[in-house]
Scaffold this motif. Structure first.
Motif, PDB file in Angstrom:
ATOM      1  N   PRO A 310       0.798  -1.222   0.000  1.00 48.08           N
ATOM      2  CA  PRO A 310       0.000   0.000   0.000  1.00 48.08           C
ATOM      3  C   PRO A 310       0.838   1.282   0.000  1.00 48.08           C
ATOM      4  O   PRO A 310       0.480   2.244  -0.672  1.00 48.08           O
ATOM      5  CB  PRO A 310      -0.823  -0.115   1.288  1.00 48.08           C
ATOM      6  N   ARG A 313       1.977   1.862  -3.447  1.00 47.97           N
ATOM      7  CA  ARG A 313       0.796   2.105  -4.282  1.00 47.97           C
ATOM      8  C   ARG A 313       0.313   3.544  -4.092  1.00 47.97           C
ATOM      9  O   ARG A 313      -0.060   4.222  -5.053  1.00 47.97           O
ATOM     10  CB  ARG A 313      -0.300   1.118  -3.867  1.00 47.97           C
ATOM     11  N   ILE A 314       0.338   4.024  -2.848  1.00 55.26           N
ATOM     12  CA  ILE A 314      -0.125   5.380  -2.561  1.00 55.26           C
ATOM     13  C   ILE A 314       0.825   6.410  -3.184  1.00 55.26           C
ATOM     14  O   ILE A 314       0.395   7.418  -3.741  1.00 55.26           O
ATOM     15  CB  ILE A 314      -0.302   5.582  -1.042  1.00 55.26           C
ATOM     16  N   ARG A 317       0.054   6.712  -6.987  1.00 52.93           N
ATOM     17  CA  ARG A 317      -1.235   7.185  -7.520  1.00 52.93           C
ATOM     18  C   ARG A 317      -1.046   8.442  -8.365  1.00 52.93           C
ATOM     19  O   ARG A 317      -0.297   9.342  -7.994  1.00 52.93           O
ATOM     20  CB  ARG A 317      -2.205   7.510  -6.381  1.00 52.93           C
ATOM     21  N   GLU A 321      -6.194  10.453 -10.765  1.00 51.73           N
ATOM     22  CA  GLU A 321      -6.950   9.480  -9.971  1.00 51.73           C
ATOM     23  C   GLU A 321      -7.331  10.077  -8.607  1.00 51.73           C
ATOM     24  O   GLU A 321      -8.453   9.897  -8.127  1.00 51.73           O
ATOM     25  CB  GLU A 321      -6.065   8.237  -9.780  1.00 51.73           C
ATOM     26  N   ILE A 322      -6.394  10.822  -8.024  1.00 53.92           N
ATOM     27  CA  ILE A 322      -6.653  11.412  -6.705  1.00 53.92           C
ATOM     28  C   ILE A 322      -7.745  12.477  -6.818  1.00 53.92           C
ATOM     29  O   ILE A 322      -8.628  12.570  -5.971  1.00 53.92           O
ATOM     30  CB  ILE A 322      -5.357  12.006  -6.112  1.00 53.92           C
ATOM     31  N   ALA A 325     -11.032  10.844  -6.939  1.00 53.23           N
ATOM     32  CA  ALA A 325     -11.421  10.393  -5.604  1.00 53.23           C
ATOM     33  C   ALA A 325     -11.947  11.569  -4.788  1.00 53.23           C
ATOM     34  O   ALA A 325     -12.918  11.437  -4.035  1.00 53.23           O
ATOM     35  CB  ALA A 325     -10.238   9.739  -4.904  1.00 53.23           C
ATOM     36  N   SER A 364      -0.943  16.439  -5.213  1.00 56.82           N
ATOM     37  CA  SER A 364      -2.131  15.760  -4.710  1.00 56.82           C
ATOM     38  C   SER A 364      -3.372  16.624  -4.917  1.00 56.82           C
ATOM     39  O   SER A 364      -3.288  17.725  -5.464  1.00 56.82           O
ATOM     40  CB  SER A 364      -1.934  15.447  -3.224  1.00 56.82           C
ATOM     41  N   ARG A 402      -4.711  11.951  -1.310  1.00 61.73           N
ATOM     42  CA  ARG A 402      -3.649  11.016  -1.736  1.00 61.73           C
ATOM     43  C   ARG A 402      -3.668   9.759  -0.860  1.00 61.73           C
ATOM     44  O   ARG A 402      -3.497   8.659  -1.344  1.00 61.73           O
ATOM     45  CB  ARG A 402      -2.264  11.669  -1.680  1.00 61.73           C
ATOM     46  N   THR A 403      -3.902   9.963   0.427  1.00 65.91           N
ATOM     47  CA  THR A 403      -3.829   8.848   1.370  1.00 65.91           C
ATOM     48  C   THR A 403      -5.179   8.163   1.574  1.00 65.91           C
ATOM     49  O   THR A 403      -5.292   7.266   2.402  1.00 65.91           O
ATOM     50  CB  THR A 403      -3.286   9.350   2.720  1.00 65.91           C
ATOM     51  N   GLU A 405      -7.519   5.943  -0.348  1.00 65.32           N
ATOM     52  CA  GLU A 405      -7.666   5.193  -1.596  1.00 65.32           C
ATOM     53  C   GLU A 405      -9.125   4.922  -1.920  1.00 65.32           C
ATOM     54  O   GLU A 405      -9.499   4.797  -3.073  1.00 65.32           O
ATOM     55  CB  GLU A 405      -6.883   3.874  -1.514  1.00 65.32           C
ATOM     56  N   ASP A 406      -9.949   4.799  -0.861  1.00 64.16           N
ATOM     57  CA  ASP A 406     -11.342   4.435  -1.079  1.00 64.16           C
ATOM     58  C   ASP A 406     -12.265   5.489  -0.465  1.00 64.16           C
ATOM     59  O   ASP A 406     -12.527   5.463   0.736  1.00 64.16           O
ATOM     60  CB  ASP A 406     -11.582   3.060  -0.422  1.00 64.16           C
TER      61      ASP A 406
END
Ligand SMILES: *Cc1c(COP(=O)(O)O)cnc(C)c1O
Length: 428
Positions: A310, A313-314, A317, A321-322, A325, A364, A402-403, A405-406
């Motif tokens: 993770p 992965r973070i 990103r 994508e961020i 989100a 971010s 950024r931190t 993900e979901d």
């Protein structure tokens, strides 16, 4: 117990509503008391490796390994082949050697412990030479001069804050010198008229004069992270190849594993560290070693570790994508907060955190949340009750995505928090 009950009885209110209120509160207090003190929180601070929020999130493989270890007895200090007492370092040493190219490796509780035990083993009662530009303090009271004092070694400072030369080290080495220590200035930068002595020069000098060189690398990247949108950070294997006699680094910073302190380097020195009685006090438990072993194995077997770790992965990103989100977070929260609040997706700067690369920022996106009557601190407190930790920048509350993900996790956290707030009558 009897005394408390008696005291409580004298406080029992006479009217019915107050009585019901008291009962309701007692039930809520009981429910709160039943909850473990450690709770999952959503890290929307934009600091990827947030020390106060527990740093790295583990890979699935590491979580499985630690669950297995938790459920069972294991061959922790036990040699399965011979049926004799084993050495727990053996559980992770082969992986560490393969990943770093070192001759030997040992593991303790964290990097602070790694530095402490290395200094105590190799330099107790003797001198350790350190540049004045590297006498660092890491958050949480890790200060090189203090750790040095506790280890029983004597600090011999050389050079100046901004400039230290090879000659400074060379002049300082004497019969009482046990070690040259180089410290990666993780959480600050000295810029301008500066000069430091590179590791290869220190190694050459150390060899010439028979003094080992220890490098406290801090975050300790195992692989080149420039491919993950990160600036260039020293890689452990490179430092070993350059000739550092010992290198120490953390397990839960850039490596993305559990809290641990890793020490790799020359076998003779590592063996001495292992037999220091402090090792018994600073050693890791089976859960840490299980998670660490699985994390190291991700690096060894996966062609794409960022898919599994993770932390990587973070870092990896994309801003696009961020930003997406953040848009979803805005929709989710706008519905829950109501029209009084203003929610905007804004550009933001995230950080690596835990002292790694303080100057470099990660591009971010954040959700900026404001209210005409509520201060940023009030909004932050409201989100904290939902276990969502944001940050206040430019006098406004932000959720850095950024931190996160979901974004759907924000909804769950927020709704749970709302239930709790209802129970508590929003008293806090
Ligand atoms: C982070 C850091 C430490 C402390 O490591 P922990 O694993 O947090 O104990 C020590 N030295 C340096 C250079 C660091 O960056």
């Amino acid at each position: 117990m009897r005394a408390t009950l008696a005291a409580k009885q004298s406080e029992v209110p006479h009217d019915r509503n107050a009585m019901l209120e008291l009962i309701a509160r007692a039930i809520t207090d009981k429910a709160a008391a039943d909850q473990p003190a450690m709770k999952p929180v959503i890290n929307a601070t934009g600091v990827v490796l947030h020390t106060n929020l527990g740093r790295a999130i583990l890979a699935e493989a590491a979580i499985e390994a630690l669950e297995l270890a938790a459920r069972s007895t294991v061959n922790l200090d036990f040699d399965l082949a011979r049926g004799t007492r084993g050495e727990r370092d053996d559980l992770v040493e082969p992986e560490l050697l393969e990943l770093t190219g070192a001759e030997a490796a040992t593991v303790v509780n964290n990097n602070a412990a790694a530095v402490l035990i290395a200094l105590n083993t190799l330099a107790e009662g003797r001198e350790v030479i350190v540049s004045r530009g590297e006498l660092i303090e890491i958050g949480g009271a890790f200060r090189i001069p203090d750790v040095m004092a506790k280890s029983g070694a004597r600090l011999h400072e050389v050079g100046t804050t901004n400039r230290t030369h090879r000659e400074d080290y060379a002049r300082a080495i004497g019969p009482d010198t046990a070690l040259v220590l180089k410290v990666h200035p993780s959480n600050y930068r000295i810029v301008g008229f500066t000069s430091e002595v590179a590791l290869d020069e220190l190694v050459a000098l150390g060899r010439e004069r028979g003094v080992p060189v220890l490098e406290d690398l801090g975050s300790g990247a195992l692989i080149d992270l420039t491919g993950y949108g990160l600036p260039r950070e020293p890689i452990v294997a490179e430092r070993v190849a350059t000739g550092a006699d010992l290198v120490t680094f953390s397990g839960d910073k850039l490596l993305g594993g559990p809290q641990a302190g890793l020490i790799v380097g020359r076998r003779e020195l590592v063996d001495r560290i292992r037999t220091n009685p402090l090792k018994r006090a600073l050693r890791c438990d089976k859960l840490t070693l299980a998670a660490l072993s699985a994390t190291l194995r991700v690096y060894l077997r996966s062609g794409e570790p960022a898919a599994e770790l993770p932390t990587l992965r973070i870092f990896n990103r994309s801003v696009g994508e961020i930003r997406q989100a953040a848009g979803r977070a805005r929709d989710i929260l706008a519905e829950r907060l109501g029209p009084e609040f203003t929610l905007e997706v804004v550009e933001s700067e995230a950080e690596i955190g835990s002292g790694a690369m303080p100057v470099e920022k990660l591009e971010s996106a954040a959700l900026r949340i404001t209210h005409p009557e509520k201060s940023p601190e009030t909004i932050a407190a409201m989100f904290r009750r939902a276990r969502i930790i944001g940050r206040i920048t430019n006098d406004a509350f932000h959720l850095d995505m950024r931190t996160v993900e979901d974004p759907a996790a924000l909804a769950v956290s927020f709704d749970d928090g709302a239930n709790e707030r209802r129970h508590q009558g929003d008293q806090k």
